[in-house]
Design a protein around this motif. Sequence first.
Motif, PDB file in Angstrom:
ATOM      1  N   UNK A 143       0.145   6.304   4.913  1.00  0.00           N
ATOM      2  CA  UNK A 143      -0.017   5.018   4.245  1.00  0.00           C
ATOM      3  C   UNK A 143       1.164   4.719   3.348  1.00  0.00           C
ATOM      4  N   UNK A 144       1.457   3.441   3.234  1.00  0.00           N
ATOM      5  CA  UNK A 144       2.343   2.978   2.175  1.00  0.00           C
ATOM      6  C   UNK A 144       1.607   3.171   0.853  1.00  0.00           C
ATOM      7  N   UNK A 145       2.331   3.468  -0.184  1.00  0.00           N
ATOM      8  CA  UNK A 145       1.730   3.647  -1.504  1.00  0.00           C
ATOM      9  C   UNK A 145       2.146   2.552  -2.482  1.00  0.00           C
ATOM     10  N   UNK A 146       2.838   1.540  -1.987  1.00  0.00           N
ATOM     11  CA  UNK A 146       3.286   0.445  -2.832  1.00  0.00           C
ATOM     12  C   UNK A 146       3.094  -0.871  -2.085  1.00  0.00           C
ATOM     13  N   UNK A 147       2.975  -1.961  -2.814  1.00  0.00           N
ATOM     14  CA  UNK A 147       2.828  -3.251  -2.147  1.00  0.00           C
ATOM     15  C   UNK A 147       4.153  -4.006  -2.055  1.00  0.00           C
ATOM     16  N   UNK A 148       5.260  -3.310  -2.262  1.00  0.00           N
ATOM     17  CA  UNK A 148       6.564  -3.965  -2.210  1.00  0.00           C
ATOM     18  C   UNK A 148       7.327  -3.665  -0.922  1.00  0.00           C
ATOM     19  N   UNK A 149       6.822  -2.784  -0.068  1.00  0.00           N
ATOM     20  CA  UNK A 149       7.555  -2.471   1.162  1.00  0.00           C
ATOM     21  C   UNK A 149       7.051  -3.332   2.317  1.00  0.00           C
ATOM     22  N   UNK A 150       7.893  -3.487   3.321  1.00  0.00           N
ATOM     23  CA  UNK A 150       7.574  -4.295   4.486  1.00  0.00           C
ATOM     24  C   UNK A 150       8.033  -3.556   5.737  1.00  0.00           C
ATOM     25  N   UNK A 151       7.604  -4.043   6.896  1.00  0.00           N
ATOM     26  CA  UNK A 151       8.039  -3.467   8.157  1.00  0.00           C
ATOM     27  C   UNK A 151       7.258  -2.224   8.519  1.00  0.00           C
ATOM     28  N   UNK A 152       7.810  -1.455   9.460  1.00  0.00           N
ATOM     29  CA  UNK A 152       7.168  -0.239   9.939  1.00  0.00           C
ATOM     30  C   UNK A 152       6.970   0.720   8.765  1.00  0.00           C
ATOM     31  N   UNK A 153       5.736   1.157   8.561  1.00  0.00           N
ATOM     32  CA  UNK A 153       5.425   2.046   7.443  1.00  0.00           C
ATOM     33  C   UNK A 153       5.032   1.308   6.173  1.00  0.00           C
ATOM     34  N   UNK A 154       5.033  -0.024   6.214  1.00  0.00           N
ATOM     35  CA  UNK A 154       4.717  -0.806   5.028  1.00  0.00           C
ATOM     36  C   UNK A 154       3.244  -1.167   4.883  1.00  0.00           C
ATOM     37  N   UNK A 155       2.402  -0.697   5.794  1.00  0.00           N
ATOM     38  CA  UNK A 155       0.970  -1.035   5.751  1.00  0.00           C
ATOM     39  C   UNK A 155       0.170   0.054   5.042  1.00  0.00           C
ATOM     40  N   UNK A 156      -1.008  -0.351   4.576  1.00  0.00           N
ATOM     41  CA  UNK A 156      -1.922   0.611   3.967  1.00  0.00           C
ATOM     42  C   UNK A 156      -2.767   1.250   5.065  1.00  0.00           C
ATOM     43  N   UNK A 157      -2.847   2.554   5.038  1.00  0.00           N
ATOM     44  CA  UNK A 157      -3.765   3.315   5.884  1.00  0.00           C
ATOM     45  C   UNK A 157      -4.918   3.659   4.956  1.00  0.00           C
ATOM     46  N   UNK A 158      -6.008   2.896   5.073  1.00  0.00           N
ATOM     47  CA  UNK A 158      -7.036   2.801   4.041  1.00  0.00           C
ATOM     48  C   UNK A 158      -8.359   3.351   4.561  1.00  0.00           C
ATOM     49  N   UNK A 159      -8.746   4.530   4.034  1.00  0.00           N
ATOM     50  CA  UNK A 159     -10.085   5.046   4.353  1.00  0.00           C
ATOM     51  C   UNK A 159     -11.062   4.380   3.392  1.00  0.00           C
ATOM     52  N   UNK A 160     -11.951   3.571   3.954  1.00  0.00           N
ATOM     53  CA  UNK A 160     -12.879   2.765   3.163  1.00  0.00           C
ATOM     54  C   UNK A 160     -14.183   3.524   2.967  1.00  0.00           C
TER      55      UNK A 160
END
Length: 189
Positions: free
Chosen positions: A161-178
């Motif tokens: 998961x990305x750990x910041x909301x400032x990145x974009x592109x490949x690897x910029x998404x949240x991998x979120x276990x809900x």
Amino acid sequence: MQALKRFMLGLGFVLLASDSFASNSGAEYNIANGLAPEVKWQSISVLKAFQGDFRILSTKSYHDDEQAKFSPIDYAVSWGMFADPYFAKQISVRQYDRFLNWKMKTLPVSPQQAMQMVSNMHIIPANPDIAQQIKQVKRGDLVRLQGELVEVKDRNLVWRSSLTNTDVGDGGCELFRVRSIQLIGHHPL
């Protein structure tokens, strides 16, 4: 002869459909179904706690990619100012291959700020109840999600998961276990 051809085509379709269903229901798909990993080469590690209120802009289900073993659905979301229905309905989105493209005709903030209020989240259910609930979310829903950002390993795959909301592109998404999902409201977009 035509009836036999139609029967054979139908039978082939049924066999293909049952094969694809079977491939999505084995132990390798435990995590996508909200269960603990049973396959020794699979693991899921918590990176940090994560929660928020998010407006659902779009959802996309996945069954056949390598990541579907973990995340059966992606949410395109907005939050902060962009979760307001006035702004959310101005955002057009396109989800494909675990990526998100989005745009607005006129940005009410700088592009850097705007990029921090829209995201593509790869959703991993923490239990079987959540696995069912995540499929019920619709465009326009405002949902409160709680859980953690994670890293998944599977043979040669390391999905972090990305750990910041400032990145974009490949690897910029949240991998979120809900772990918790709560519908706060709905507004047609």
